[in-house]
Design a protein around this motif. Sequence first.
Motif, mmCIF file in Angstrom:
data_model
loop_
_atom_site.group_PDB
_atom_site.id
_atom_site.type_symbol
_atom_site.label_atom_id
_atom_site.label_comp_id
_atom_site.label_asym_id
_atom_site.label_seq_id
_atom_site.Cartn_x
_atom_site.Cartn_y
_atom_site.Cartn_z
ATOM 1 N N MET A 1 4.527 -28.124 -2.018
ATOM 2 C CA MET A 1 5.733 -27.363 -1.700
ATOM 3 C C MET A 1 5.851 -26.135 -2.604
ATOM 4 O O MET A 1 6.218 -25.057 -2.148
ATOM 5 N N ASP A 2 5.524 -26.307 -3.882
ATOM 6 C CA ASP A 2 5.554 -25.168 -4.807
ATOM 7 C C ASP A 2 4.579 -24.087 -4.359
ATOM 8 O O ASP A 2 4.895 -22.899 -4.382
ATOM 9 N N MET A 3 3.388 -24.522 -3.950
ATOM 10 C CA MET A 3 2.392 -23.553 -3.467
ATOM 11 C C MET A 3 2.872 -22.858 -2.205
ATOM 12 O O MET A 3 2.720 -21.642 -2.065
ATOM 13 N N ALA A 4 3.436 -23.605 -1.275
ATOM 14 C CA ALA A 4 3.900 -23.020 -0.014
ATOM 15 C C ALA A 4 4.993 -21.993 -0.273
ATOM 16 O O ALA A 4 4.972 -20.887 0.294
ATOM 17 N N ILE A 5 5.926 -22.329 -1.144
ATOM 18 C CA ILE A 5 7.000 -21.386 -1.478
ATOM 19 C C ILE A 5 6.418 -20.149 -2.142
ATOM 20 O O ILE A 5 6.798 -19.020 -1.833
ATOM 21 N N GLY A 6 5.467 -20.350 -3.050
ATOM 22 C CA GLY A 6 4.824 -19.215 -3.718
ATOM 23 C C GLY A 6 4.094 -18.305 -2.748
ATOM 24 O O GLY A 6 4.157 -17.077 -2.858
ATOM 25 N N ILE A 7 3.417 -18.883 -1.780
ATOM 26 C CA ILE A 7 2.681 -18.081 -0.791
ATOM 27 C C ILE A 7 3.652 -17.300 0.090
ATOM 28 O O ILE A 7 3.439 -16.117 0.372
ATOM 29 N N ILE A 8 4.732 -17.922 0.514
ATOM 30 C CA ILE A 8 5.714 -17.250 1.364
ATOM 31 C C ILE A 8 6.381 -16.107 0.611
ATOM 32 O O ILE A 8 6.511 -14.987 1.116
ATOM 33 N N VAL A 9 6.801 -16.374 -0.621
ATOM 34 C CA VAL A 9 7.433 -15.326 -1.429
ATOM 35 C C VAL A 9 6.417 -14.211 -1.724
ATOM 36 O O VAL A 9 6.758 -13.024 -1.681
ATOM 37 N N GLY A 10 5.182 -14.591 -1.988
ATOM 38 C CA GLY A 10 4.139 -13.593 -2.239
ATOM 39 C C GLY A 10 3.892 -12.695 -1.034
ATOM 40 O O GLY A 10 3.703 -11.486 -1.180
ATOM 41 N N ALA A 11 3.894 -13.265 0.163
ATOM 42 C CA ALA A 11 3.703 -12.461 1.376
ATOM 43 C C ALA A 11 4.862 -11.484 1.566
ATOM 44 O O ALA A 11 4.658 -10.313 1.908
ATOM 45 N N ALA A 12 6.075 -11.962 1.335
ATOM 46 C CA ALA A 12 7.246 -11.076 1.452
ATOM 47 C C ALA A 12 7.197 -9.992 0.377
ATOM 48 O O ALA A 12 7.525 -8.830 0.645
ATOM 49 N N PHE A 13 6.797 -10.357 -0.818
ATOM 50 C CA PHE A 13 6.690 -9.405 -1.927
ATOM 51 C C PHE A 13 5.646 -8.337 -1.603
ATOM 52 O O PHE A 13 5.838 -7.167 -1.900
ATOM 53 N N ASN A 14 4.562 -8.741 -0.953
ATOM 54 C CA ASN A 14 3.514 -7.791 -0.559
ATOM 55 C C ASN A 14 4.067 -6.754 0.418
ATOM 56 O O ASN A 14 3.741 -5.569 0.317
ATOM 57 N N LYS A 15 4.916 -7.170 1.346
ATOM 58 C CA LYS A 15 5.516 -6.237 2.299
ATOM 59 C C LYS A 15 6.425 -5.243 1.584
ATOM 60 O O LYS A 15 6.429 -4.051 1.897
ATOM 61 N N VAL A 16 7.186 -5.755 0.617
ATOM 62 C CA VAL A 16 8.087 -4.875 -0.140
ATOM 63 C C VAL A 16 7.282 -3.832 -0.905
ATOM 64 O O VAL A 16 7.602 -2.636 -0.889
ATOM 65 N N ILE A 17 6.217 -4.254 -1.561
ATOM 66 C CA ILE A 17 5.383 -3.325 -2.329
ATOM 67 C C ILE A 17 4.710 -2.321 -1.405
ATOM 68 O O ILE A 17 4.611 -1.130 -1.720
ATOM 69 N N ASP A 18 4.262 -2.768 -0.238
ATOM 70 C CA ASP A 18 3.620 -1.870 0.716
ATOM 71 C C ASP A 18 4.581 -0.754 1.134
ATOM 72 O O ASP A 18 4.218 0.423 1.164
ATOM 73 N N VAL A 19 5.818 -1.116 1.455
ATOM 74 C CA VAL A 19 6.822 -0.114 1.832
ATOM 75 C C VAL A 19 7.156 0.772 0.632
ATOM 76 O O VAL A 19 7.302 1.992 0.776
ATOM 77 N N LEU A 20 7.266 0.177 -0.538
ATOM 78 C CA LEU A 20 7.568 0.940 -1.744
ATOM 79 C C LEU A 20 6.517 2.014 -1.994
ATOM 80 O O LEU A 20 6.849 3.167 -2.286
ATOM 81 N N VAL A 21 5.261 1.660 -1.852
ATOM 82 C CA VAL A 21 4.192 2.640 -2.074
ATOM 83 C C VAL A 21 4.177 3.690 -0.975
ATOM 84 O O VAL A 21 4.179 4.895 -1.249
ATOM 85 N N LYS A 22 4.187 3.258 0.298
ATOM 86 C CA LYS A 22 4.026 4.201 1.409
ATOM 87 C C LYS A 22 5.254 5.058 1.670
ATOM 88 O O LYS A 22 5.123 6.210 2.072
ATOM 89 N N LYS A 23 6.442 4.511 1.460
ATOM 90 C CA LYS A 23 7.655 5.234 1.821
ATOM 91 C C LYS A 23 8.425 5.807 0.636
ATOM 92 O O LYS A 23 9.292 6.652 0.827
ATOM 93 N N VAL A 24 8.153 5.321 -0.589
ATOM 94 C CA VAL A 24 8.899 5.800 -1.748
ATOM 95 C C VAL A 24 8.016 6.625 -2.685
ATOM 96 O O VAL A 24 8.383 7.734 -3.060
ATOM 97 N N PHE A 25 6.849 6.083 -3.061
ATOM 98 C CA PHE A 25 6.009 6.785 -4.039
ATOM 99 C C PHE A 25 5.112 7.855 -3.424
ATOM 100 O O PHE A 25 4.922 8.920 -4.015
ATOM 101 N N MET A 26 4.537 7.586 -2.261
ATOM 102 C CA MET A 26 3.574 8.528 -1.688
ATOM 103 C C MET A 26 4.212 9.826 -1.187
ATOM 104 O O MET A 26 3.623 10.890 -1.366
#
Length: 146
Positions: free
Chosen positions: A17-42
């Motif tokens: 369960m800890d791993m599953a939660i970590g993977i789900i949060v990590g996937a969501a975090f990846n989307k946030v970082i992707d938008v942050l780089v493409k839409k805010v920093f670039m």
Amino acid sequence: MKFFKEFKEFAVKGNMMDMAIGIIVGAAFNKVIDVLVKKVFMPPLSLMTNGLNYQDKKYVIRDAISNSNGEITVQEVAIEYGVLFETFLDFIIIGLTVFLVVKGMNRLRDKAQDPKNEIVATPKDIELLSHLTELMEEQNALLRNK
């Protein structure tokens, strides 16, 4: 059979369960970082470089070949270093964010494990070990004085 028994123990202990939660949060975090780089920093980086779009930057090894009708018969071969640059920027932001989160968590953990800290409640096991250490030091001091 041993494999299934080990898997059952793994799943029951909560690690899965800890791993599953970590993977789900990590996937969501990846989307946030992707938008942050493409839409805010670039965009500001592109503005500072007179509208240069890093995602489109590439080194063409072989141009595409078209036939007489204008249809591409042979695809272009290129090294897309602009995408690599954005990926490195993603990596740096993720690494920095994870570092700051871990640093904050370690600071909280250190405060919680300090038995002399009156602000944060110390776990009972750490508190008991601290008292044992103090008692042993007192006992050793008494034995030295004899």
